[in-house]
Motif scaffolding. Structure first.
Motif, PDB file in Angstrom:
ATOM      1  N   SER A 171      -0.517  -0.456  -4.921  1.00 40.56           N
ATOM      2  CA  SER A 171       0.676   0.373  -4.778  1.00 40.56           C
ATOM      3  C   SER A 171       0.791   1.364  -5.929  1.00 40.56           C
ATOM      4  CB  SER A 171       1.941  -0.492  -4.757  1.00 40.56           C
ATOM      5  OG  SER A 171       1.926  -1.379  -3.668  1.00 40.56           O
ATOM      6  N   LEU A 172       1.173   2.578  -5.594  1.00 43.14           N
ATOM      7  CA  LEU A 172       1.464   3.626  -6.577  1.00 43.14           C
ATOM      8  C   LEU A 172       2.938   3.949  -6.422  1.00 43.14           C
ATOM      9  CD1 LEU A 172       0.644   5.928  -8.574  1.00 43.14           C
ATOM     10  CD2 LEU A 172       0.173   7.327  -6.563  1.00 43.14           C
ATOM     11  N   LYS A 173       3.697   3.818  -7.506  1.00 48.24           N
ATOM     12  CA  LYS A 173       5.135   4.085  -7.470  1.00 48.24           C
ATOM     13  C   LYS A 173       5.454   5.242  -8.400  1.00 48.24           C
ATOM     14  CE  LYS A 173       6.351  -0.729  -6.704  1.00 48.24           C
ATOM     15  NZ  LYS A 173       7.023  -1.904  -7.267  1.00 48.24           N
ATOM     16  N   SER A 174       6.350   6.097  -7.943  1.00 43.14           N
ATOM     17  CA  SER A 174       6.865   7.194  -8.741  1.00 43.14           C
ATOM     18  C   SER A 174       8.372   7.036  -8.817  1.00 43.14           C
ATOM     19  CB  SER A 174       6.506   8.532  -8.087  1.00 43.14           C
ATOM     20  OG  SER A 174       7.131   9.594  -8.777  1.00 43.14           O
ATOM     21  N   SER A 175       8.903   6.914 -10.030  1.00 47.93           N
ATOM     22  CA  SER A 175      10.345   6.758 -10.190  1.00 47.93           C
ATOM     23  C   SER A 175      11.032   8.109 -10.083  1.00 47.93           C
ATOM     24  CB  SER A 175      10.665   6.105 -11.535  1.00 47.93           C
ATOM     25  OG  SER A 175      10.304   6.987 -12.576  1.00 47.93           O
ATOM     26  N   LYS A 176      12.328   8.072 -10.080  1.00 47.43           N
ATOM     27  CA  LYS A 176      13.134   9.285  -9.962  1.00 47.43           C
ATOM     28  C   LYS A 176      12.791  10.286 -11.062  1.00 47.43           C
ATOM     29  CE  LYS A 176      17.931  10.480  -9.080  1.00 47.43           C
ATOM     30  NZ  LYS A 176      19.285   9.937  -8.944  1.00 47.43           N
ATOM     31  N   ASP A 177      12.462   9.791 -12.271  1.00 48.17           N
ATOM     32  CA  ASP A 177      12.134  10.683 -13.389  1.00 48.17           C
ATOM     33  C   ASP A 177      10.662  11.097 -13.410  1.00 48.17           C
ATOM     34  OD1 ASP A 177      10.779   8.465 -14.319  1.00 48.17           O
ATOM     35  OD2 ASP A 177      11.951   8.243 -16.150  1.00 48.17           O
ATOM     36  N   GLY A 178       9.882  10.671 -12.392  1.00 44.43           N
ATOM     37  CA  GLY A 178       8.491  11.089 -12.291  1.00 44.43           C
ATOM     38  C   GLY A 178       7.498  10.144 -12.949  1.00 44.43           C
ATOM     39  N   THR A 179       7.973   9.058 -13.553  1.00 42.58           N
ATOM     40  CA  THR A 179       7.077   8.081 -14.173  1.00 42.58           C
ATOM     41  C   THR A 179       6.307   7.337 -13.087  1.00 42.58           C
ATOM     42  OG1 THR A 179       8.656   7.770 -15.970  1.00 42.58           O
ATOM     43  CG2 THR A 179       6.965   6.077 -15.711  1.00 42.58           C
ATOM     44  N   LEU A 180       4.985   7.227 -13.283  1.00 40.24           N
ATOM     45  CA  LEU A 180       4.127   6.554 -12.307  1.00 40.24           C
ATOM     46  C   LEU A 180       3.712   5.180 -12.795  1.00 40.24           C
ATOM     47  CD1 LEU A 180       1.712   9.481 -11.385  1.00 40.24           C
ATOM     48  CD2 LEU A 180       3.545   8.593  -9.984  1.00 40.24           C
ATOM     49  N   SER A 181       3.526   4.264 -11.850  1.00 39.40           N
ATOM     50  CA  SER A 181       2.943   2.959 -12.162  1.00 39.40           C
ATOM     51  C   SER A 181       2.084   2.536 -10.977  1.00 39.40           C
ATOM     52  CB  SER A 181       4.027   1.916 -12.445  1.00 39.40           C
ATOM     53  OG  SER A 181       4.789   1.674 -11.286  1.00 39.40           O
ATOM     54  N   VAL A 182       1.056   1.765 -11.264  1.00 35.56           N
ATOM     55  CA  VAL A 182       0.135   1.295 -10.234  1.00 35.56           C
ATOM     56  C   VAL A 182      -0.043  -0.207 -10.406  1.00 35.56           C
ATOM     57  CG1 VAL A 182      -2.207   1.460  -9.306  1.00 35.56           C
ATOM     58  CG2 VAL A 182      -1.129   3.476 -10.298  1.00 35.56           C
ATOM     59  N   THR A 183       0.024  -0.933  -9.290  1.00 39.44           N
ATOM     60  CA  THR A 183      -0.241  -2.365  -9.327  1.00 39.44           C
ATOM     61  C   THR A 183      -1.158  -2.743  -8.176  1.00 39.44           C
ATOM     62  OG1 THR A 183       1.757  -2.836  -8.041  1.00 39.44           O
ATOM     63  CG2 THR A 183       1.938  -3.022 -10.437  1.00 39.44           C
ATOM     64  N   ALA A 184      -1.872  -3.825  -8.373  1.00 38.48           N
ATOM     65  CA  ALA A 184      -2.740  -4.364  -7.325  1.00 38.48           C
ATOM     66  C   ALA A 184      -2.264  -5.769  -7.020  1.00 38.48           C
ATOM     67  CB  ALA A 184      -4.191  -4.374  -7.787  1.00 38.48           C
ATOM     68  N   GLU A 185      -2.283  -6.122  -5.745  1.00 34.08           N
ATOM     69  CA  GLU A 185      -1.772  -7.424  -5.346  1.00 34.08           C
ATOM     70  C   GLU A 185      -2.889  -8.399  -5.023  1.00 34.08           C
ATOM     71  OE1 GLU A 185       1.122  -8.513  -2.149  1.00 34.08           O
ATOM     72  OE2 GLU A 185       2.234  -6.910  -3.148  1.00 34.08           O
ATOM     73  N   TYR A 186      -3.768  -8.642  -5.916  1.00 37.05           N
ATOM     74  CA  TYR A 186      -4.749  -9.717  -5.814  1.00 37.05           C
ATOM     75  C   TYR A 186      -4.510 -10.593  -7.007  1.00 37.05           C
ATOM     76  CZ  TYR A 186      -7.012  -6.466  -8.994  1.00 37.05           C
ATOM     77  OH  TYR A 186      -7.265  -5.597 -10.018  1.00 37.05           O
ATOM     78  N   ARG A 187      -4.028  -9.966  -7.972  1.00 41.66           N
ATOM     79  CA  ARG A 187      -3.472 -10.555  -9.171  1.00 41.66           C
ATOM     80  C   ARG A 187      -2.593  -9.434  -9.688  1.00 41.66           C
ATOM     81  NH1 ARG A 187      -8.991  -9.075 -11.020  1.00 41.66           N
ATOM     82  NH2 ARG A 187      -8.668  -7.416 -12.514  1.00 41.66           N
ATOM     83  N   ASP A 188      -1.415  -9.727 -10.116  1.00 47.96           N
ATOM     84  CA  ASP A 188      -0.521  -8.653 -10.552  1.00 47.96           C
ATOM     85  C   ASP A 188      -1.061  -8.041 -11.824  1.00 47.96           C
ATOM     86  OD1 ASP A 188       1.480  -7.761  -8.989  1.00 47.96           O
ATOM     87  OD2 ASP A 188       3.011  -9.112  -9.739  1.00 47.96           O
ATOM     88  N   ALA A 189      -1.763  -6.976 -11.673  1.00 45.07           N
ATOM     89  CA  ALA A 189      -2.366  -6.296 -12.817  1.00 45.07           C
ATOM     90  C   ALA A 189      -2.145  -4.803 -12.674  1.00 45.07           C
ATOM     91  CB  ALA A 189      -3.865  -6.592 -12.877  1.00 45.07           C
ATOM     92  N   ALA A 190      -1.877  -4.171 -13.779  1.00 40.01           N
ATOM     93  CA  ALA A 190      -1.714  -2.714 -13.749  1.00 40.01           C
ATOM     94  C   ALA A 190      -3.095  -2.071 -13.713  1.00 40.01           C
ATOM     95  CB  ALA A 190      -0.950  -2.254 -14.984  1.00 40.01           C
ATOM     96  N   LEU A 191      -3.219  -1.050 -12.923  1.00 39.85           N
ATOM     97  CA  LEU A 191      -4.461  -0.289 -12.848  1.00 39.85           C
ATOM     98  C   LEU A 191      -4.276   1.002 -13.629  1.00 39.85           C
ATOM     99  CD1 LEU A 191      -5.226  -0.622  -9.027  1.00 39.85           C
ATOM    100  CD2 LEU A 191      -6.122  -1.989 -10.896  1.00 39.85           C
ATOM    101  N   PRO A 192      -5.346   1.678 -13.953  1.00 37.38           N
ATOM    102  CA  PRO A 192      -5.206   2.972 -14.626  1.00 37.38           C
ATOM    103  C   PRO A 192      -4.331   3.904 -13.782  1.00 37.38           C
ATOM    104  CG  PRO A 192      -7.470   2.246 -14.715  1.00 37.38           C
ATOM    105  CD  PRO A 192      -6.748   1.296 -13.803  1.00 37.38           C
ATOM    106  N   THR A 193      -3.336   4.463 -14.416  1.00 35.57           N
ATOM    107  CA  THR A 193      -2.357   5.301 -13.728  1.00 35.57           C
ATOM    108  C   THR A 193      -2.731   6.764 -13.860  1.00 35.57           C
ATOM    109  OG1 THR A 193      -0.661   3.663 -14.240  1.00 35.57           O
ATOM    110  CG2 THR A 193       0.109   5.846 -13.605  1.00 35.57           C
TER     111      THR A 193
END
Length: 139
Positions: A60-82
């Motif tokens: 999943s790639l999420k963009s917040s209202k202020d434009g901040t991005l985050s990426v997560t993978a659901e095989y193990r909750d780990a952040a990926l390079p954003t």
């Protein structure tokens, strides 16, 4: 209207091009700066390859209202390079173009050819409270 088929084809070509690399390492090499649609498509291809290689169920790639991005993978909750904000914006635009999801919320299958086989992904896009979310679900 742009030819969304060519964006889809470009992602498949990039998957083929980067199939023998470490997708996370390639994602980490992507730098901020003059990002465009090509960087967005590269990031999507690398995310698909990482999902396949790492047995992910969803990225999943999420963009917040202020434009901040985050990426997560659901095989193990780990952040990926954003990706940087501009690439992130192009990722959302490209995937909406490819999938033809024009509403604030939508879900559709996407067949992604990789080498001599095909991968059936489920793409979900959601706009809510000024933020966005793109999910790539793997079989």
């Amino acid at each position: 209207m742009k030819d969304s088929g060519s964006l889809h084809l470009k992602i498949q070509e990039l998957c083929e091009c980067y199939s023998n690399t470490d997708p996370l390492q390639e994602m980490s090499k992507m730098t901020s700066g003059e990002s465009g649609v090509d960087d967005a498509l590269k990031w999507l291809a690398l995310a698909a390859l990482h999902g396949v290689n790492s047995n992910a169920s969803k990225i999943s790639l999420k963009s917040s209202k202020d434009g901040t991005l985050s990426v997560t993978a659901e095989y193990r909750d780990a952040a990926l390079p954003t990706p940087d904000a501009q690439t992130g914006s192009h990722i959302f635009e490209a995937m909406r173009e490819i999938t033809h999801i024009d509403d604030a919320k939508g879900k559709t299958p996407l067949a992604l050819g990789m080498g001599d086989s095909s991968l059936d992904l489920v793409i979900k896009i959601k706009d809510k409270d000024g933020g966005k979310k793109l999910s790539i679900k793997f079989p």
